[in-house]
Design a protein around this motif. Structure first.
Motif, PDB file in Angstrom:
ATOM      1  N   LEU B  35     -17.941  29.204  42.243  1.00  0.00           N
ATOM      2  CA  LEU B  35     -18.733  29.717  41.017  1.00  0.00           C
ATOM      3  C   LEU B  35     -19.060  31.127  41.381  1.00  0.00           C
ATOM      4  O   LEU B  35     -19.829  31.213  42.219  1.00  0.00           O
ATOM      5  N   GLY B  36     -18.851  32.113  40.314  1.00  0.00           N
ATOM      6  CA  GLY B  36     -19.510  33.428  40.465  1.00  0.00           C
ATOM      7  C   GLY B  36     -18.850  34.368  39.347  1.00  0.00           C
ATOM      8  O   GLY B  36     -18.002  33.921  38.684  1.00  0.00           O
ATOM      9  N   PRO B  37     -19.556  35.504  39.595  1.00  0.00           N
ATOM     10  CA  PRO B  37     -19.108  36.264  38.295  1.00  0.00           C
ATOM     11  C   PRO B  37     -17.800  37.069  38.849  1.00  0.00           C
ATOM     12  O   PRO B  37     -17.351  36.938  39.764  1.00  0.00           O
ATOM     13  N   SER B  38     -17.107  37.856  37.799  1.00  0.00           N
ATOM     14  CA  SER B  38     -15.752  38.302  38.102  1.00  0.00           C
ATOM     15  C   SER B  38     -15.709  39.282  39.207  1.00  0.00           C
ATOM     16  O   SER B  38     -16.900  39.920  39.280  1.00  0.00           O
ATOM     17  N   GLY B  39     -14.954  39.260  40.212  1.00  0.00           N
ATOM     18  CA  GLY B  39     -15.136  40.255  41.338  1.00  0.00           C
ATOM     19  C   GLY B  39     -15.897  39.875  42.470  1.00  0.00           C
ATOM     20  O   GLY B  39     -16.138  40.335  43.435  1.00  0.00           O
ATOM     21  N   CYS B  40     -16.241  38.416  42.367  1.00  0.00           N
ATOM     22  CA  CYS B  40     -17.040  38.092  43.351  1.00  0.00           C
ATOM     23  C   CYS B  40     -16.422  37.516  44.478  1.00  0.00           C
ATOM     24  O   CYS B  40     -16.930  37.062  45.686  1.00  0.00           O
ATOM     25  N   GLY B  41     -14.923  37.534  44.225  1.00  0.00           N
ATOM     26  CA  GLY B  41     -14.097  37.007  45.586  1.00  0.00           C
ATOM     27  C   GLY B  41     -13.613  35.727  45.400  1.00  0.00           C
ATOM     28  O   GLY B  41     -12.820  34.932  46.331  1.00  0.00           O
ATOM     29  N   LYS B  42     -13.948  35.063  44.256  1.00  0.00           N
ATOM     30  CA  LYS B  42     -13.673  33.573  44.101  1.00  0.00           C
ATOM     31  C   LYS B  42     -12.112  33.160  44.046  1.00  0.00           C
ATOM     32  O   LYS B  42     -11.456  32.550  44.896  1.00  0.00           O
ATOM     33  N   THR B  43     -11.522  33.963  43.356  1.00  0.00           N
ATOM     34  CA  THR B  43     -10.143  33.919  43.162  1.00  0.00           C
ATOM     35  C   THR B  43      -9.279  34.248  44.251  1.00  0.00           C
ATOM     36  O   THR B  43      -8.445  33.742  44.683  1.00  0.00           O
ATOM     37  N   THR B  44      -9.888  35.518  44.987  1.00  0.00           N
ATOM     38  CA  THR B  44      -9.235  35.876  46.450  1.00  0.00           C
ATOM     39  C   THR B  44      -9.271  34.779  47.370  1.00  0.00           C
ATOM     40  O   THR B  44      -8.284  34.396  47.973  1.00  0.00           O
ATOM     41  N   ARG B 203     -19.588  19.520  44.439  1.00  0.00           N
ATOM     42  CA  ARG B 203     -20.355  20.459  44.830  1.00  0.00           C
ATOM     43  C   ARG B 203     -20.087  21.933  44.439  1.00  0.00           C
ATOM     44  O   ARG B 203     -18.811  22.229  44.212  1.00  0.00           O
ATOM     45  N   ILE B 204     -20.964  22.907  44.370  1.00  0.00           N
ATOM     46  CA  ILE B 204     -20.691  24.115  43.975  1.00  0.00           C
ATOM     47  C   ILE B 204     -20.833  25.224  45.273  1.00  0.00           C
ATOM     48  O   ILE B 204     -22.099  25.214  45.923  1.00  0.00           O
ATOM     49  N   ALA B 205     -20.025  26.023  45.338  1.00  0.00           N
ATOM     50  CA  ALA B 205     -20.269  27.314  46.117  1.00  0.00           C
ATOM     51  C   ALA B 205     -20.596  28.521  45.306  1.00  0.00           C
ATOM     52  O   ALA B 205     -19.716  28.781  44.460  1.00  0.00           O
ATOM     53  N   VAL B 206     -21.637  28.975  45.187  1.00  0.00           N
ATOM     54  CA  VAL B 206     -22.091  30.121  44.218  1.00  0.00           C
ATOM     55  C   VAL B 206     -21.672  31.366  44.965  1.00  0.00           C
ATOM     56  O   VAL B 206     -22.020  31.551  46.157  1.00  0.00           O
ATOM     57  N   MET B 207     -20.777  32.101  44.471  1.00  0.00           N
ATOM     58  CA  MET B 207     -20.400  33.463  45.311  1.00  0.00           C
ATOM     59  C   MET B 207     -20.948  34.617  44.510  1.00  0.00           C
ATOM     60  O   MET B 207     -21.064  34.656  43.306  1.00  0.00           O
ATOM     61  N   GLY B 208     -21.060  35.635  45.253  1.00  0.00           N
ATOM     62  CA  GLY B 208     -21.586  37.079  44.771  1.00  0.00           C
ATOM     63  C   GLY B 208     -21.254  37.942  45.851  1.00  0.00           C
ATOM     64  O   GLY B 208     -21.307  37.936  47.137  1.00  0.00           O
ATOM     65  N   ARG B 224     -32.907  24.275  42.512  1.00  0.00           N
ATOM     66  CA  ARG B 224     -33.681  24.806  43.909  1.00  0.00           C
ATOM     67  C   ARG B 224     -32.677  25.937  44.122  1.00  0.00           C
ATOM     68  O   ARG B 224     -32.053  26.131  45.388  1.00  0.00           O
ATOM     69  N   PRO B 225     -32.571  27.140  43.328  1.00  0.00           N
ATOM     70  CA  PRO B 225     -31.776  28.098  43.648  1.00  0.00           C
ATOM     71  C   PRO B 225     -32.070  28.887  45.019  1.00  0.00           C
ATOM     72  O   PRO B 225     -33.403  28.773  45.291  1.00  0.00           O
ATOM     73  N   SER B 226     -31.458  29.322  46.002  1.00  0.00           N
ATOM     74  CA  SER B 226     -31.810  29.762  46.979  1.00  0.00           C
ATOM     75  C   SER B 226     -32.267  31.422  47.030  1.00  0.00           C
ATOM     76  O   SER B 226     -32.668  31.966  47.957  1.00  0.00           O
ATOM     77  N   SER B 227     -31.763  32.032  45.899  1.00  0.00           N
ATOM     78  CA  SER B 227     -32.074  33.359  45.615  1.00  0.00           C
ATOM     79  C   SER B 227     -31.975  33.790  44.218  1.00  0.00           C
ATOM     80  O   SER B 227     -31.464  33.039  43.476  1.00  0.00           O
ATOM     81  N   PRO B 228     -32.954  35.097  43.991  1.00  0.00           N
ATOM     82  CA  PRO B 228     -32.816  35.175  42.557  1.00  0.00           C
ATOM     83  C   PRO B 228     -31.244  35.521  41.900  1.00  0.00           C
ATOM     84  O   PRO B 228     -31.256  35.031  40.977  1.00  0.00           O
ATOM     85  N   PHE B 229     -30.229  35.843  42.593  1.00  0.00           N
ATOM     86  CA  PHE B 229     -29.032  36.059  42.377  1.00  0.00           C
ATOM     87  C   PHE B 229     -28.347  34.611  41.831  1.00  0.00           C
ATOM     88  O   PHE B 229     -27.851  34.618  40.599  1.00  0.00           O
ATOM     89  N   VAL B 230     -28.619  33.603  42.510  1.00  0.00           N
ATOM     90  CA  VAL B 230     -28.147  32.545  42.008  1.00  0.00           C
ATOM     91  C   VAL B 230     -29.037  31.840  40.937  1.00  0.00           C
ATOM     92  O   VAL B 230     -28.425  31.411  39.874  1.00  0.00           O
TER      93      VAL B 230
END
Lengths: 584, 359
Positions: B35-44, B203-208, B224-230
């Protein structure tokens, strides 16, 4: 959160669609790809670059030393001087006349909507179906010193002495025939250029207070210039190097005819090389200039198709003017065709306004007569073979250009398109000279080089058609196939090919029919009567006093019908993309 | 069915690093989300698993098998493309049959499996249609059947629902869950839609920016997000910056709106004085009319700026001391707590305050 989209293709050729996702092995030269590229390098090396290089080398080197001797001789020889001037003048005159015909057509068709626009724009393309040198045969019947028109005018008593319609020893005859044949190419290019002018640009100019001619001069014209240039270059090079038409008009002091005449004694007289190099330099210089003007817009057909409609409904008066104008252009442009038709069905046509007797016998006899029957068969075989070569090479090259990434891609693209700018005359000369004494010597067995020259010359059509097909097709379709377990080859065969088949068929038909009517290659390369294709047979027939012109005309009609049919089919398949095939 | 292991995968395109140093372990039969915004590398990343890109560095394993260099057609993955990529010159049935034909499956078995696959996606009666005659949702089902029929080792889904309308998307979401539960296949699902991820994922991998920012089950990633980004990317969040005043069982953070108390243990212990941001979900905040329970921790006064009615709940925008604005979700629109312009008290449990190191 900054939203950075990675650019998979940043830094690579921008003319090829940059949104194209990179594929598997995209960055690698796989062994298979290496073999394919190696094959292409060999092919183009042997049949495009080597002959040109050979001509260059022979023009500048005598006995191993560099010299400009031949060029000096060339410029001192009064006949050659006149030929050069005549050819340049031919090119310029044809370009001007063509421009004058095409500009109004393009303007009318791009800027106005009216009933029957589709049919009318189709009609305008008809003149293309006949090579001008065939038209010249008919035109000579009608406009010669004692041809139909002069006889008619004399009869009515409007004139006392025959008018010299072809002026300047045939100069204007050649110009008119070429212009009537070439204006469709010019107008397609201008129309594409005009269509690319965003109407909002004109609107904003109007908003600033510009109007009428001022608007055209300051905004519209500069914006459509690239399209115009593309068309003008084709027309100029065509007229500058046309061999067939001047031959029929016996307007012999032009470069093309001079080169043709020098073919027979190349070894004793190396002037031919210098002349060919001269032609080559002129064309390449023009081509280069046009590229500068056109810039990177070569693949506009593949680009964004978002041009807003630039046209508006025509008023009644405008429509009347448009119809009258366009129909009379078509009418005039079809005079050569009509005259060829008339010649082909006349039994005797000499010193009379219209043929004194009619017959369809010549249509029968072209299939019976040894020379013509064989020529038809030869043409079918030669064109068929060359089309096969084009299909294989065209698919391969278009596939590589759209789907793979490899070093030298730009170069492959440029080399493939080079024959569009290269006069057939130059290439044919290079073949004769460069392969003389080898097993490909045209004086021994011209078939292989005829096939290859047709193939090389028509390859751009095939590549462009296929390229458009590949480009339209989503890469994901192929990826889905590979994902299902299909090898790249299976994918090409079962998914890609069926989806682009229409484009491939269109390209192949065009390649085939233009090969059938190829003039300069055929005249130069077909050295033995057994191997004469249709065009050379027509030329040979012209030398026969009695029934020559009639049979030649019947042959010409045959070729015309063939080309007309194939253009119709292609137009149906490609629709509006048709015009793109003729662009530089 | 296999497990999928990514070992230190990086991918650069020219100058741009699309994926950097990603390591993941995806278990057998897991429905795993990227999971992540476009351009985060998930599709790659997904395309590298499918074999359409080669990683610049790193290894990809299916089970124990290293498939990093294996071409896509030898990987036995079943991919569902964003635009479905159905072949328009083949019928639905032919589309589904393609993979089986290539595998030289006996005809009888082919017929049986095609039938099963079409039944599974409820498209049996459309077998003879061409893809052009199908709606988006139906095309999606066919694409799914095509990917499943070959019994792939792993199913790859590239934003499969992004081209469907909202209602259809919900329907297909349930469908995918059902199919996954029936087949138990390993599935890797790429999306930018947090709702899809939260509702479906094991499970989810949040990507940025080409990196994996957090891996966890949906509940963990959300609460319990681990960073403000998430925290920012998944769901709505209020951020209140501050400094750590006291550490221990509970962390006390000094902020412009007063001290806040968090009982969420940080990933790494804070040192007093460290800069942090407190993340508080809008629905974790309660609105109370008076400061009745004075003993409550995390009790702040605020003034209501605006109330937005959203059907099943209302969203309040409130302003605190020091010009901080917060969003508060009030689950009972019929029992409004205050009107715009009025003062109100906010309270929230220390277990809902996540203190994070700012980025």
């Amino acid at each position: 959160m900054a939203d950075v989209r990675p650019l998979p293709c940043s830094g690579v050729d921008a003319r090829i669609d940059t949104s194209m996702p990179l594929r598997y092995f995209s960055s690698d030269l796989t062994p298979g790809l290496k073999v394919l590229l190696g094959f292409l390098v060999l092919f183009f090396g042997a049949f495009l670059l080597y002959p040109l290089f050979y001509v260059f080398a022979n023009a500048f080197y005598t006995d191993g030393t560099f010299s400009l001797t031949f060029f000096g001789l060339l410029l001192q020889n009064p006949v050659q001087q006149r030929s050069l001037l005549n050819s340049l003048e031919l090119g310029i005159a044809a370009t001007i006349v063509t421009t004058l015909i095409s500009l109004p057509i393009a303007h009318a068709l791009v800027r106005y909507d009216f009933r029957g626009k589709g049919i009318l724009s189709g009609l305008l393309l008809i003149p293309m179906v006949m090579p001008p040198f065939v038209g010249a045969i008919g035109m000579k019947q009608m406009f010669a010193r004692f041809g139909s028109i002069n006889l008619l005018l004399l009869e009515i008593g409007i004139i006392d002495t025959p008018i010299d319609w072809f002026g300047g020893g045939g100069f204007w005859g050649v110009v008119i025939l070429e212009a009537l044949h070439l204006y469709p190419i010019m107008y397609l290019n201008i129309a594409a250029g005009l269509a690319n002018v965003d109407p909002s640009l004109e609107e904003s100019a109007r908003n600033m207070g510009a109007s009428g001619f001022r608007l055209f001069r300051t905004v519209t014209f500069p914006l459509m210039l690239p399209g115009y240039f593309a068309g003008a270059i084709i027309v100029f090079i065509w007229a500058f190097t046309d061999l067939g038409t001047p031959l029929i008009f016996e307007f012999r002091e032009v470069v093309a005819v001079q080169i043709f005449n020098m073919m027979s004694d190349l070894h004793e007289n190396p002037m031919g090389y210098a002349l060919v190099v001269f032609v080559m330099i002129v064309t390449l210089a023009l081509f280069y200039l046009s590229k500068k003007f056109i810039g990177g817009r070569r693949y506009e057909m593949m680009g964004r198709g978002h041009v807003v409609s630039a046209s508006r409904p025509a008023t009644g008066v405008e429509m009347a003017v448009i119809y009258a104008g366009l129909l009379s252009i078509v009418g005039i442009a079809l005079i050569p065709h009509f005259s060829v038709l008339l010649t082909s069905v006349s039994d005797r046509w000499f010193m009379t306004v219209l043929p004194s007797e009619y017959t369809t016998a010549y249509y029968g006899s072209i299939f019976d007569h040894e020379l013509t029957a064989r020529a038809i068969k030869n043409s079918l075989i030669l064109s068929g073979l060359s089309t096969l070569v084009d299909i294989v090479l065209g698919i391969l090259i278009a596939y590589l250009l759209t789907r793979r990434r490899f070093p030298g891609k730009d170069l492959l693209d440029a080399v493939t398109m080079l024959p569009l700018a290269l006069p057939g005359l130059v290439l044919a000369f290079g073949y004769v000279a460069g392969f003389s004494g080898t097993f490909l010597d045209v004086r021994i067995w011209p078939v292989p080089l005829l096939v290859i020259s047709y193939a090389v010359r028509r390859l751009p059509y095939m590549v462009r058609s296929a390229y458009a097909g590949f480009q339209q097709m989503s890469v994901a379709m192929e990826e889905a196939s590979m994902n299902m377990g299909a090898s790249p080859f299976t994918t090409l065969w079962r998914i890609t090919m069926p989806l682009v088949i229409a484009n491939l068929v269109a390209g192949a038909i065009l390649a085939f029919s233009f090969a059938m009517l190829e003039v300069s290659d055929s005249l130069i390369l077909a050295t033995k009567e057994d191997d004469y294709p249709i065009t050379k047979a027509i030329y040979a027939l012209m030398g026969r006093i009695a029934d020559g012109p009639y049979m030649a005309s019947a042959m010409g009609m045959l070729g015309m019908v063939l080309l007309a049919c194939s253009l119709l089919v292609t137009g149906k398949v490609l629709g509006k993309k048709m015009g793109e095939l003729f662009k530089v | 069915m296999v497990s999928v292991t990514l070992e230190r995968i990086s991918k650069t395109f020219g100058e741009v690093e699309a994926v950097s140093d990603v390591s993941l372990e995806i278990g057998k039969g897991e429905l795993f989300f990227m999971l992540g915004p476009s351009g985060c590398g998930k599709t790659t990343l997904l395309r590298m698993i499918a074999g359409f890109y080669l990683p610049t560095s790193g290894r990809i394993l299916f089970g124990e098998r290293d498939i990093t260099q294996t071409p896509p057609h030898k990987r036995n993955t079943g991919m569902v493309f964003q635009n479905y990529a159905l072949w328009p010159h083949m019928t639905v049935r032919e589309n589904v049959a393609y993979g089986l034909e290539l595998r030289k499956t006996p005809v009888e078995e082919q017929n049986r499996r095609i039938q099963e696959a079409l039944e599974m996606v409820r498209m049996t009666e459309y077998a003879g249609r061409s893809p052009n005659q199908l709606s988006g949702g139906q095309q999606q089902r066919v694409a799914l059947a095509r990917a499943l029929v070959i019994n792939p080792d792993v199913v790859l889904l590239d934003e499969p629902l992004s081209n469907l309308d909202a209602k259809l998307r919900l329907e297909m979401r349930d469908e995918i869950r059902r199919i996954h539960d029936e087949l138990g296949t390993t599935m890797i699902y790429v999306t930018h839609d947090q709702k899809e991820a939260l509702s479906l994922a094991d499970r989810i991998a949040v990507m940025g920016m080409g990196e994996v920012r957090q891996i966890g089950d949906p509940r963990t990633v959300y609460t319990r997000p681990s960073s403000p980004f998430v925290a920012h990317f998944i769901g709505e969040t209020n951020f209140i910056p501050g400094k750590v005043a006291h550490t221990g069982e509970e962390t006390v953070i000094e902020t412009a709106v007063g001290p806040l108390i968090s009982s969420v243990p940080p990933d790494r212990p804070f040192v007093p004085g460290a800069d942090v941001v407190c993340c508080i979900r809008p629905e974790s905040i309660d609105l109370v009319s008076g400061s009745a329970g004075d003993e409550k921790t995390n009790l702040i006064s605020a003034s209501v700026i605006q109330i937005m009615y959203l059907g099943e709940h209302e969203q309040y925008s409130v302003r605190l001391k020091g010009d901080t604005t917060l969003k508060v979700v009030h689950p009972h629109p019929d029992r409004r707590k205050a009107e715009p312009g009025q003062e109100i008290w906010l309270t929230f449990d220390p277990s809902h305050v996540v203190a994070l190191t700012p980025e």
